[in-house]
Design a protein around this motif. Structure first.
Motif, PDB file in Angstrom:
ATOM      1  N   THR A   1     -54.900  -8.561 -33.840  1.00 52.04           N
ATOM      2  CA  THR A   1     -54.450  -9.570 -32.873  1.00 52.04           C
ATOM      3  C   THR A   1     -53.055 -10.065 -33.200  1.00 52.04           C
ATOM      4  N   TYR A   2     -52.786 -10.295 -34.482  1.00 57.42           N
ATOM      5  CA  TYR A   2     -51.470 -10.801 -34.875  1.00 57.42           C
ATOM      6  C   TYR A   2     -50.391  -9.752 -34.625  1.00 57.42           C
ATOM      7  N   ARG A   3     -50.687  -8.507 -34.929  1.00 62.12           N
ATOM      8  CA  ARG A   3     -49.686  -7.455 -34.700  1.00 62.12           C
ATOM      9  C   ARG A   3     -49.416  -7.276 -33.219  1.00 62.12           C
ATOM     10  N   ALA A   4     -50.480  -7.265 -32.423  1.00 62.87           N
ATOM     11  CA  ALA A   4     -50.286  -7.109 -30.981  1.00 62.87           C
ATOM     12  C   ALA A   4     -49.458  -8.251 -30.408  1.00 62.87           C
ATOM     13  N   SER A   5     -49.621  -9.445 -30.942  1.00 59.42           N
ATOM     14  CA  SER A   5     -48.879 -10.601 -30.424  1.00 59.42           C
ATOM     15  C   SER A   5     -47.396 -10.487 -30.722  1.00 59.42           C
ATOM     16  N   PHE A   6     -47.053 -10.189 -31.980  1.00 56.96           N
ATOM     17  CA  PHE A   6     -45.612 -10.137 -32.273  1.00 56.96           C
ATOM     18  C   PHE A   6     -44.960  -8.894 -31.687  1.00 56.96           C
ATOM     19  N   GLU A   7     -45.716  -7.823 -31.501  1.00 56.62           N
ATOM     20  CA  GLU A   7     -45.148  -6.656 -30.816  1.00 56.62           C
ATOM     21  C   GLU A   7     -44.923  -6.956 -29.339  1.00 56.62           C
ATOM     22  N   ARG A   8     -45.802  -7.804 -28.765  1.00 52.83           N
ATOM     23  CA  ARG A   8     -45.675  -8.125 -27.346  1.00 52.83           C
ATOM     24  C   ARG A   8     -44.433  -8.958 -27.057  1.00 52.83           C
ATOM     25  N   VAL A   9     -44.122  -9.920 -27.910  1.00 54.02           N
ATOM     26  CA  VAL A   9     -42.980 -10.808 -27.642  1.00 54.02           C
ATOM     27  C   VAL A   9     -41.697 -10.296 -28.292  1.00 54.02           C
ATOM     28  N   ARG A  10     -41.753  -9.141 -28.957  1.00 52.68           N
ATOM     29  CA  ARG A  10     -40.535  -8.602 -29.605  1.00 52.68           C
ATOM     30  C   ARG A  10     -39.424  -8.403 -28.579  1.00 52.68           C
ATOM     31  N   PHE A  11     -39.764  -7.785 -27.451  1.00 53.74           N
ATOM     32  CA  PHE A  11     -38.748  -7.513 -26.434  1.00 53.74           C
ATOM     33  C   PHE A  11     -38.144  -8.803 -25.892  1.00 53.74           C
ATOM     34  N   PHE A  12     -38.994  -9.801 -25.615  1.00 55.80           N
ATOM     35  CA  PHE A  12     -38.492 -11.043 -25.031  1.00 55.80           C
ATOM     36  C   PHE A  12     -37.612 -11.799 -26.024  1.00 55.80           C
ATOM     37  N   ALA A  13     -37.965 -11.780 -27.302  1.00 53.24           N
ATOM     38  CA  ALA A  13     -37.124 -12.440 -28.305  1.00 53.24           C
ATOM     39  C   ALA A  13     -35.767 -11.759 -28.407  1.00 53.24           C
ATOM     40  N   SER A  14     -35.773 -10.417 -28.403  1.00 54.21           N
ATOM     41  CA  SER A  14     -34.506  -9.688 -28.453  1.00 54.21           C
ATOM     42  C   SER A  14     -33.684  -9.942 -27.199  1.00 54.21           C
TER      43      SER A  14
END
Length: 757
Positions: free
Chosen positions: A60-73
């Motif tokens: 769950t934690y990995r999926a979350s930070f992978e999901r918002v990686r694009f938006f943060a960049s």
């Protein structure tokens, strides 16, 4: 005992560590969720990433930070673009690098970072060529400087001033060659003609091109200090012009039609048929003159670009709310009365009845509701009537139902290419039936039904087109459908499909959230069921009637948010205009370049440089000279050279470019001479020294509002130090004066020979 106690304490601590890590990870994850709901994607990414590092086994934690990686960049990219537009290049570069560190696959961040680095480097070193391996390629250098594979490098770079003619063209070529220190060879079939040439402060390249145009000839360099001249005819050009072959590998054009379009453009613009494409390797092989190959390289660099890409966030929000209230008492609203025949008759029959022993059979007829005989009409009483009264019903019902549907698919598409997203089911729909001719007596004919499948659910088709780096046009078709019910048509259950569809074309800014269409449906119904009259009395009506109220709200919102993840990669070199010669022959014209490779071994002019300049200067123009014109110094010593000006008229500013050999000499100091300040006015001196290239830029200007100076005198004093043995030539590459109206005043340059031993 103490050891046992310590061991138990250690075991307890080790056992509690995973639980503590889990609690901390959960806390970080909750903080990330809160930041994501506030659309603070950078903070959310950091919290999610920390939670994943605390507990990497939780998907769950990995999926979350992978999901918002694009938006943060994308957040850092957007900030960097705003800073870049404001001219804050260093801060913009920091944001782009932050975006790359979060999402290394972000093409737009890498492109913007590279562009800002080039801008910063150009601001710091405006005369330095852009970095890259291609800059070291001879043909690429030719494209940058409009030079050929064999680069003409004359000994003297002094502007040529020459008035001659009508005279033999051979003699004019030879005169220009002597002034520039190059050798001139002629074709054996060369036919000379008499022409008139007037050259005033032009470079060697310009002098040769003007002479070739006047004499209808062409020339090409054979060595860096030798040219070959021939008549300008198609046969001679084909025979004498250099031929170069090169293979270009394309990295971005992927479709066959794109490669064919590029080949057609190059064949048309380069006027060459010696061009072949190699489809399997995405390569083009070209054979042509150096100028054609250099121009082909520019065209490929201009057109072989990666296509922009867009990520489109599609948000579909649907809210349904149903309220139902059913309240009251439903009394009997009808009474039914029925006649009942209460008489009974008994009939007997004679005969033999096996098993009973006698011959009598009795039949009894009971009462029938609603049926009486005529004999009982005179004897009707209360027992002949049956009254039916329905029961009363009390209803107390309240229902409140909320339904929220959120769909947020994401689509990535190339510029100009259609992308589709389908989420849902494929529902069969009958489209026709036919009956084959195989029926017969006693045989049922067969009926075959044909079906098509319809996509039901969320269906999105989007075609983006990127404009620059911050705007996108979206051609969009969105269809939200569902099976509402089924209907029998021809014996086949056919689905009835409810549909909400939007189809249009819009232009949006990058990152802009736009509501495509909002649909709001409100349905309200009220019904009363009870006894007339009594059902209308306030309050008491609830004892004699029921009231049914129903309200339905359905709100549907479509929203689009485009993000440019790869922009159009176009630079100034792709858009600048280039002189490519005439319609009959492609020829690149070289812009004036500083002499970066002095040739000390070439013989100096027979007369001192100042005398040569004076001899070649037009009448009435100012003349620069070096004092002394020739000098010999030992290694390690310092010496001064004065720059003098003669014949000046109304001189306000003196901008000069002086070339020297940085391997032999080192500039120590530059100071003003007394000429421009002879009336007591202060003179501003600005100079910049490129010690790597041996280029000195200096400008002396009088105060604003002052008049110009006329006459002769010393303008600058240059102090050098002898670095190494050799011969160095000081030369004025650009000699242009400015008067009080900032208009150009013609002037002639000069040279000085410095020998270091």
């Amino acid at each position: 005992m103490k050891r046992l106690t310590r061991l138990l304490a250690l075991l307890l601590i080790l056992g509690a560590l995973p639980a503590l890590a889990t609690d901390k990870a959960k806390q970080l994850y909750k903080q990330g969720l809160d930041a994501e709901m506030r659309q603070d994607y950078v903070t959310a990414y950091n919290f999610y990433h920390q939670a994943y590092e605390q507990k990497p086994t939780d998907i769950t934690y990995r999926a979350s930070f992978e999901r918002v990686r694009f938006f943060a960049s994308a957040t850092y990219v957007h900030k960097g673009q705003l800073l870049e537009k404001d001219g804050k290049l260093q801060e913009a570069l920091t944001n782009f690098e932050q975006a790359i560190s979060i999402d290394p696959s972000s093409f737009i961040a890498q492109q913007e970072a590279n562009k800002v680095r080039r801008l910063l480097q150009q601001a710091e070193h405006p005369d330095q060529p852009p970095p890259g391996d291609a800059a070291q390629n001879v043909l690429h250098k030719r494209m940058q400087q409009a030079a050929g594979p064999v680069e003409l490098a004359p000994v003297a770079n002094t502007p040529i001033t020459l008035k001659i003619g009508p005279e033999d063209s051979k003699m004019i070529y030879e005169t220009i060659g002597k002034l520039a220190g190059i050798n001139v060879l002629f074709d054996p079939d060369y036919t000379s003609r008499r022409i008139k040439v007037e050259l005033n402060g032009v470079t060697l390249q310009e002098a040769l091109e003007i002479t070739a145009l006047e004499s209808k000839t062409f020339w090409r360099p054979v060595t860096p200090n030798t040219i070959f001249v021939a008549a300008d005819t198609p046969a001679k050009r084909k025979e004498l012009e250099q031929s170069v072959i090169r293979t270009f590998y394309l990295t971005n054009l992927s479709q066959q039609n794109e490669l064919q379009d590029l080949v057609n453009i190059m064949r048309t613009l380069l006027d060459t048929q010696r061009l072949q494409q190699f489809v399997s390797q995405q390569a083009i092989v070209i054979r042509g003159t150096p100028d054609q190959i250099a121009l082909a390289e520019k065209l490929i660099d201009d057109l072989d670009k990666s296509r922009p890409e867009v990520v489109v966030d599609v948000v579909i929000m649907q809210v349904q709310r149903n309220k139902l209230r059913d309240l009251g008492i439903t009394p009997p609203t009808n009474v039914s009365v029925a006649l009942v025949d209460n008489t009974s008759t008994t009939t007997s029959a004679s005969g033999t009845n096996v098993g009973t022993g006698n011959g009598t059979v009795s039949t009894t007829t009971g009462s029938t509701t609603g049926v009486i005989n005529l004999n009982t009409l005179a004897h009707l009483n209360a027992t002949n009537f049956q009254v039916t009264i329905p029961p009363a019903t009390a209803t107390f019902l309240y229902n409140d139902n909320n339904t929220k549907i959120l769909q947020q698919p994401q689509i990535r598409a190339l510029d100009g290419q259609k992308a589709s997203l389908k989420i849902g089911q494929r529902v069969p729909v009958a489209t026709g039936s036919f009956q084959p001719g195989i029926g017969g007596v006693g045989i049922n004919p067969l009926v075959n039904t044909q079906f098509n499948y319809i996509d039901v659910g969320v269906n999105i088709d989007v075609t983006p087109h990127v404009h620059g780096t911050d705007q996108v046009t979206l051609k969009l078709a969105m269809d939200i459908s569902a099976v509402d019910s089924y209907q029998n048509i021809g014996g086949i259950q056919q689905p009835v499909i409810g549909q909400r569809k939007i189809e249009h074309e819009i232009r949006m800014r990058e990152g802009e959230a736009n509501i495509m269409g909002g649909i709001l449906e409100e349905t309200e119904s009220r019904s009363i069921n009870g006894i007339p009259g009594l059902a209308s009395i306030p309050f008491f009506r609830y004892f004699f009637s029921t009231e049914n109220k129903q309200r339905q709200d359905n709100e549907l919102v479509f929203m689009l948010i485009p993000h440019i993840v790869r922009a159009q990669d176009v630079f100034e070199s792709n858009t600048r205009a280039i002189d490519v010669g005439t319609a009959n022959a492609i020829s690149l014209h070289r812009s004036p370049q500083p002499d970066q490779s002095p040739k000390p071994t070439a013989p100096p002019p027979a007369t001192p440089p100042s005398d040569q300049s004076a001899a070649s200067a037009p009448a009435g123009s100012a003349i620069f000279s070096f004092d002394p014109p020739m000098l010999s110094q030992a290694v390690g010593t310092s010496f001064t050279v004065n720059v003098n000006l003669a014949g000046a008229q109304n001189v306000y500013s003196v901008p000069l470019q002086i070339l020297y050999n940085p391997n032999v000499l080192q500039l120590v100091n530059v100071s003003n001479g007394p000429m421009l300040s002879q009336d007591g006015q202060a003179v501003a001196l600005v100079h910049r020294d490129d010690s790597m290239m041996g280029i000195l830029q200096l400008t002396a200007s009088r105060p604003p509002g002052s008049t110009g100076i006329s006459g002769d005198g010393q303008v600058f004093t240059l102090t050098f130090q002898a670095k190494a043995p050799g011969q160095a030539t000081l030369s004025i590459n650009r000699a242009t004066l400015k008067n009080a109206g900032m208009q150009n005043i013609p002037a002639s340059g000069a040279q000085s020979i410095i020998t270091v031993h």
